[in-house]
Design a protein around this motif. Structure first.
Motif: not given
Length: 204
Positions: A121-132
């Protein structure tokens, strides 16, 4: 005439004092009242120790023809420990709960479970969402990520992507400073020019 002059002088002095008072109040607000909040937003100086593998040399035949060489592999790595620390700090400042994951396992033949930090959940919020938003996000195996974090506790970086083109690598390098714990690396990998030819000599 003198009275009007004094009135203007007093009025000008009053405006100056009010301006300095407002400025002092703003400085107090930023320096004292919101000191901790602003301090947490300023990135500190950190020393990171990393082991960089050395490049292996080329292998040529007696005529100088290259049999084995190196090619660059562009990778995106995430320091999960840094990511979790920054996420936790921000969540505490905003009084938000830390996402948890109920991990089920077996110990001595007895089924058990415990709550752990939900790294996915942390990776998706902190990394994936900005990269998306930048068009650089890619799918990843959530189960493998949990196992990696659980096993290494964030000490060993997690390789998020290793199939970058040079253009993607450049875009990652440009925007990585805004993402906690993320880094882009160039790692040399072996390139066998003639595939499995003479593999018993050059190795594969």
């Amino acid at each position: 005439m003198v009275v009007k002059y004094r009135f203007r002088l007093y009025l000008f002095t009053l405006v100056i004092l009010i301006g300095f008072g407002a400025l002092a109040q703003r400085l107090w607000n930023l320096s004292i009242d919101h000191h901790e909040e602003l301090k947490n937003k300023v990135p500190g100086t950190k020393n990171l120790r990393a082991r960089i593998p050395g490049s292996r040399g080329e292998i040529r035949d007696r005529n100088g023809v290259v049999l084995v060489s190196n090619k660059p592999s562009f990778e995106v790595r995430v320091n999960l420990k840094t990511l979790v620390e920054e996420y936790t700090k921000q969540a505490k400042a905003e009084k938000q709960p830390i996402p948890q994951f109920n991990y089920k396992y077996t110990e001595g033949g007895i089924p058990r479970s415990k709550d752990e930090t939900d790294i996915v959940a942390i990776v998706r919020e902190g990394i994936i969402e900005p990269l998306d938003k930048l068009g650089l996000a890619a799918d990843f195996n959530a189960n493998k990520l949990r196992i990696h974090f659980r096993t290494n506790r964030g000490v060993v970086p997690w390789v998020y992507r290793s199939d970058l083109t040079f253009e993607e690598f450049s875009r990652f390098a440009e925007h990585r400073l805004g993402l906690p714990g993320i880094s882009v690396e160039v790692r040399p990998v072996r390139q066998y020019i003639f595939d499995s030819f003479a593999c018993h000599v050059v190795g594969t």
